[in-house]
Design a protein around this motif. Sequence first.
Motif, PDB file in Angstrom:
ATOM      1  N   SER A 134       0.851  -1.176   0.000  1.00  0.00           N
ATOM      2  CA  SER A 134       0.000   0.000   0.000  1.00  0.00           C
ATOM      3  C   SER A 134       0.893   1.234   0.000  1.00  0.00           C
ATOM      4  N   SER A 186      -0.364   4.357   0.074  1.00  0.00           N
ATOM      5  CA  SER A 186      -0.981   5.315   0.996  1.00  0.00           C
ATOM      6  C   SER A 186      -2.183   4.636   1.634  1.00  0.00           C
ATOM      7  N   PHE A 187      -2.623   5.108   2.793  1.00  0.00           N
ATOM      8  CA  PHE A 187      -3.667   4.423   3.541  1.00  0.00           C
ATOM      9  C   PHE A 187      -4.956   4.307   2.723  1.00  0.00           C
ATOM     10  N   PHE A 230     -10.395  -3.457   5.058  1.00  0.00           N
ATOM     11  CA  PHE A 230     -10.393  -2.330   5.983  1.00  0.00           C
ATOM     12  C   PHE A 230     -11.541  -2.403   6.989  1.00  0.00           C
TER      13      PHE A 230
END
Lengths: 300, 300
Positions: free
Chosen positions: A99, A101-102, B79
């Motif tokens: 990843s 970026s989040f 997520f």
Amino acid sequence: MKNGLLFILPGAKEIGRALMQQFNAEEGNAIIRKFPDGETLVKVVSDVYGREVLIVCSLNNPDEKLLPLYLLAKTLKEFGASSVLLIAPYLAYIRQDKSFSFGECISAPLFAQLLSTCVDQLITLQPHFHTGKSLSELYPIHASGVSAAPLIASWVVNNVSKPFLISPDNESSQWVEKMAEDIQVPFMAFNKSRKTDEEVELVLSQMATIDGARTPVIIDDAITTGATMKEAIVTLRKFTAKLPVCIAVHGLFVRGAFEKLMMAGAGKIVTTNTLSHPTNAIGVERLLADEVCKNSFVLY
Amino acid sequence: MKNGLLFILPGAKEIGRALMQQFNAEEGNAIIRKFPDGETLVKVVSDVYGREVLIVCSLNNPDEKLLPLYLLAKTLKEFGASSVLLIAPYLAYIRQDKSFSFGECISAPLFAQLLSTCVDQLITLQPHFHTGKSLSELYPIHASGVSAAPLIASWVVNNVSKPFLISPDNESSQWVEKMAEDIQVPFMAFNKSRKTDEEVELVLSQMATIDGARTPVIIDDAITTGATMKEAIVTLRKFTAKLPVCIAVHGLFVRGAFEKLMMAGAGKIVTTNTLSHPTNAIGVERLLADEVCKNSFVLY
């Protein structure tokens, strides 16, 4: 290849035919066509019962190509193919293996798992990784990535007099530096920072002295938009009058990349035949065929 | 809807927004874009941890749309989304639910299984089956297909004076005949034989007498190339001077279908909003929202 059948998917005709000659294999016959509503119809015409099957499919434009490939592979199994080996001269979804970026999807392992539900084994050339990950970390099935370095080295030796090799970024510098050592020619590398999909900045990683009598040969994994290669050409031309030879394993050439590079001052652009393009000058069929034979398919 | 988040995929903006108003839901924020090499980047911006998520995606052009949908759904789960419900106003790959000739891929269950590995539940409108199969036979996950018949019946009653209903083939005749009974208007059906993707032959299944004072209303599941609807228009015009109203649940309109139907003599063409098109006149958002609420999502 005694009992195998090789199916060539749309878009892989040139490399597929070249592979078939390597194997002296029989071509599998399948109809793959779109209904007007956009769905794909797959029909396996050859008798595949009890046979080992190879599928050749270069996975550029992967989103459109995945489902037809999936349906074909599943249908081959349904009709009794004893195993399905995918030869993907160009493989997709290996760069997003972490990843950046989040919230970002780490697509590489997801794609790998999906592909692994329909084929038993994968062979590809020069998988184009961002990080140090290997195919075996991504793929639950047996997957091998063959290096194109020996073929490219050999092409340079045979076609460029007094070359020096350049890698446009850190990702390719390791294998290109090693190639330069192998063929005993000078090497230099750029440091790349990417601003957008089509904008990069290159700086020389060392105060390199460029021998004006040598021909620069820029080598990268892939040419996509050509942004990186173009920056390398433009930067090099400040230091030498010799027009560079640009070599990429995979020539995707999107958004006018070929024209962009020629206009920037490429002396010659050369790619392998993983993706069909007029710049194809290095045939990888022998390398891929050797890898198939190495990988314990009993019939080869 | 207290805690839910609704993500709208590219191509489903109109129906997605309409659904959002029905639910009074919060719109989920995700970036879905293509890299120049054709791979899709998915980034989930909203915090989805512990939340129930709906994805709205109409699956026309399914081959291109599947992988982005798959990556999004998997990332939402990654997520922490507690569940992912797919609302596919138009669903693909349900017609090939048997083999029509030897060697053919039976794509419907394969697609269903694949979709079921990334979403927990599916709701669609008027799944367009060839045979009598139901969604629950295809999908291992809970999947429900809502009938558009009540909405279409209501539209006909409110917009056509003295209608009579026509189904262009046997697949749609059952639900259209039932609709005609419900709204107490005459009904007739064609028998269809398909020659190619874009060529069909229609014959009246009975020696129907057509009341010239009534407006013909041809109703079908979908208009794709418009071949069937066009034949129905042309055949009908031999029996009545009244221009027919053509209604389809799903308006795919490929290969100039709209123009073809207007030129053939359609008085009016009407579709639901499962696929965005200027002919959309029947909103299905309420029907789909009601089905979501019925299906035991605890938070609605």
